[in-house]
Design a protein around this motif. Structure first.
Motif, PDB file in Angstrom:
ATOM      1  N   PRO A   1       0.803  -1.225   0.000  1.00  0.00           N
ATOM      2  CA  PRO A   1       0.000   0.000   0.000  1.00  0.00           C
ATOM      3  C   PRO A   1       0.834   1.273   0.000  1.00  0.00           C
ATOM      4  N   PHE A   2       2.153   1.123  -0.127  1.00  0.00           N
ATOM      5  CA  PHE A   2       3.036   2.294  -0.228  1.00  0.00           C
ATOM      6  C   PHE A   2       3.817   2.296  -1.531  1.00  0.00           C
ATOM      7  N   ASP A   3       3.376   1.508  -2.488  1.00  0.00           N
ATOM      8  CA  ASP A   3       4.041   1.434  -3.786  1.00  0.00           C
ATOM      9  C   ASP A   3       3.425   2.456  -4.743  1.00  0.00           C
ATOM     10  N   ILE A   4       4.242   2.989  -5.651  1.00  0.00           N
ATOM     11  CA  ILE A   4       3.766   4.005  -6.585  1.00  0.00           C
ATOM     12  C   ILE A   4       2.623   3.471  -7.449  1.00  0.00           C
ATOM     13  N   SER A   5       2.708   2.215  -7.841  1.00  0.00           N
ATOM     14  CA  SER A   5       1.645   1.649  -8.677  1.00  0.00           C
ATOM     15  C   SER A   5       0.316   1.607  -7.915  1.00  0.00           C
ATOM     16  N   TYR A   6       0.380   1.354  -6.618  1.00  0.00           N
ATOM     17  CA  TYR A   6      -0.839   1.398  -5.802  1.00  0.00           C
ATOM     18  C   TYR A   6      -1.359   2.828  -5.707  1.00  0.00           C
ATOM     19  N   PHE A   7      -0.477   3.780  -5.451  1.00  0.00           N
ATOM     20  CA  PHE A   7      -0.907   5.172  -5.332  1.00  0.00           C
ATOM     21  C   PHE A   7      -1.587   5.657  -6.609  1.00  0.00           C
ATOM     22  N   ALA A   8      -1.101   5.188  -7.761  1.00  0.00           N
ATOM     23  CA  ALA A   8      -1.660   5.638  -9.038  1.00  0.00           C
ATOM     24  C   ALA A   8      -3.108   5.194  -9.207  1.00  0.00           C
ATOM     25  N   ASP A   9      -3.449   4.009  -8.686  1.00  0.00           N
ATOM     26  CA  ASP A   9      -4.805   3.491  -8.796  1.00  0.00           C
ATOM     27  C   ASP A   9      -5.091   2.590  -7.599  1.00  0.00           C
TER      28      ASP A   9
ATOM     29  N   ARG B   1      -0.189  13.182 -10.866  1.00  0.00           N
ATOM     30  CA  ARG B   1      -0.306  12.812  -9.459  1.00  0.00           C
ATOM     31  C   ARG B   1       0.911  13.266  -8.664  1.00  0.00           C
ATOM     32  N   ALA B   2       0.663  13.635  -7.402  1.00  0.00           N
ATOM     33  CA  ALA B   2       1.743  13.874  -6.440  1.00  0.00           C
ATOM     34  C   ALA B   2       1.749  12.671  -5.500  1.00  0.00           C
ATOM     35  N   PHE B   3       2.858  11.986  -5.380  1.00  0.00           N
ATOM     36  CA  PHE B   3       2.903  10.753  -4.602  1.00  0.00           C
ATOM     37  C   PHE B   3       3.428  11.023  -3.194  1.00  0.00           C
ATOM     38  N   ASN B   4       2.719  10.451  -2.231  1.00  0.00           N
ATOM     39  CA  ASN B   4       3.038  10.640  -0.817  1.00  0.00           C
ATOM     40  C   ASN B   4       2.573   9.400  -0.065  1.00  0.00           C
TER      41      ASN B   4
END
Length: 400
Positions: free
Chosen positions: A16-24, A381-384
């Motif tokens: 749940p902290f991976d960029i691919s998860y953050f994207a969608d 997207r801004a990833f955090n």
């Protein structure tokens, strides 16, 4: 040593902290909700709750699910925090109540009413200028520009150096995650932002009529100590900016994607507060928070030992079909009472009244000044590790 689930729990292995998860995040959030009321996340060795009922229960029971051991993945009982813990976010009653009472007075509904006319005027002037320009970046020109034009002044900050505010808030929320690249990069860049914010929280650097000075005045009456006052100003700076920026960005993104919603808002500008509130539920700018168990507890049939981290998926709870009708629909006339976008219980976001006021007056100004809001390009997207927001939102505004 990594903990293991003492009972049989549904297990998921996604990050749940991976960029691919953050994207969608939505497919994995649905998997979490459908897997069970309490799920074992094997990647980090933590239990997770994603359904509304369990998230709400954890947020409301601070005695069992404490914040004082950290609201991120790190456990303050065994790990040293990257900075002094927040007096409101990372403490529990009675220490928490003493500090929060000061902040609640400083940013009370009465204070918000006093600020309203000035905010309405500034929002109207900014929106008029941007509508005349037509093509804008909704994040840089509105979601960031408006809070940065009103919030630092209200706190009483000096003008020079305010560019440190957004990076500092982003750093604080990134630090709630694991030791991944986002967290490491944020901490590596932290020094100048932390130094500036720390210095501005001192009494002598704050304007005498701002929120910051009022917090320090509480040390004179003994409500808090002189050492606690700058930490409480820091908490306000963290709570009052990033959630607002991402909340306004979410509302603008919704208005651009769902033109029927903006048309309804234009017909009835009094829906501006509801439109902002629904954007918080729909997009959930604050995605996750952690708690730690203070005792063995049973939660929806799962027995959880003392000292275990619980990851709450606030965003998943805000779209739980068990609680919300048509949860994946953005409906500005929805009754959003009870959403967990600002948290819930004693640790509910202390900056929520400011965020709501700023979001409402901006959407009201847009409803009066613009006849249409459309995407002019692909949002970025801004990833955090904790926040969900946009770095860029190209928009075209059509004058009314």
């Amino acid at each position: 040593m990594r903990v293991t689930a003492a009972e049989t729990l549904p297990t998921l292995d996604f990050d749940p902290f991976d960029i691919s998860y953050f994207a969608d995040p939505y497919p994995d959030q649905e998997r979490l909700r459908e897997a069970g009321p309490v799920v074992w996340l094997s990647r980090y060795g933590v239990r997770a709750v994603a359904r509304y009922t369990e998230v709400h229960a954890v947020l409301n029971d601070w005695q069992t699910f404490c914040s004082s051991r950290g609201v991120g993945l790190s456990d303050f009982a065994v790990e040293k925090p990257w900075r002094d813990p927040s007096l409101v976010l990372e403490t529990d009653p009675p220490e928490h109540d003493r500090a929060r009472a000061v902040l609640q007075r400083v940013v009370s509904p009465i204070v918000m009413r006093r600020l309203r006319d000035n905010m309405v005027a500034k929002a109207d002037a900014l929106v008029a200028e941007l509508v005349a320009r037509r093509e804008i970046d909704g994040i840089r020109d509105l979601a960031q520009a408006f809070p940065l034009s009103v919030f630092p002044d209200a706190v009483g900050l000096v003008h020079e150096g305010r560019e440190h505010l957004l990076p500092y808030a982003g750093l604080a929320f990134n630090a709630f995650g694991p030791d991944n690249e986002l967290r490491r990069e944020a901490l590596a860049r932290a020094a100048p932002h932390v130094a500036w914010v720390t210095e501005q929280c001192r009494r002598e650097n704050l304007a005498p009529d701002g929120f910051g000075a009022q917090i320090h005045a509480a040390a004179d009456t003994g409500e808090i100590t002189a050492d606690e006052a700058p930490l409480l100003v820091r908490s306000l700076l963290t709570a009052g900016l990033d959630t607002t920026v991402n909340g306004i960005g979410a509302a603008l993104y919704c208005m651009a994607r769902f033109p029927d919603a903006f048309a309804r808002l234009r017909e009835k500008p009094a829906l501006a507060r509801g439109a902002f509130e629904e954007a918080i539920r729909f997009e959930s700018p604050v995605q996750t928070f952690f708690r730690t168990t203070t005792r063995e507890v049973e939660l929806s049939g799962a027995v959880i030992p003392e000292g275990q981290k619980i990851m709450m998926f606030l965003a998943a709870a805000n779209r739980d079909p068990r609680h919300w009708q048509d949860p994946d629909t953005y409906n500005i006339e929805r009754r959003t009472s009870g959403h967990v976008g600002f948290g819930f219980g004693v640790h509910m976001c202390v900056g929520q009244l400011l965020a709501r006021l700023e979001g409402e007056v901006l959407l009201d100004a847009l409803a009066r000044r613009a006849s249409d809001i459309r995407l002019a390009g692909e949002p970025v997207r801004a990833f955090n590790n904790t926040l969900r927001g946009l770095d860029s939102l190209p928009l075209v505004l059509t004058p009314a």
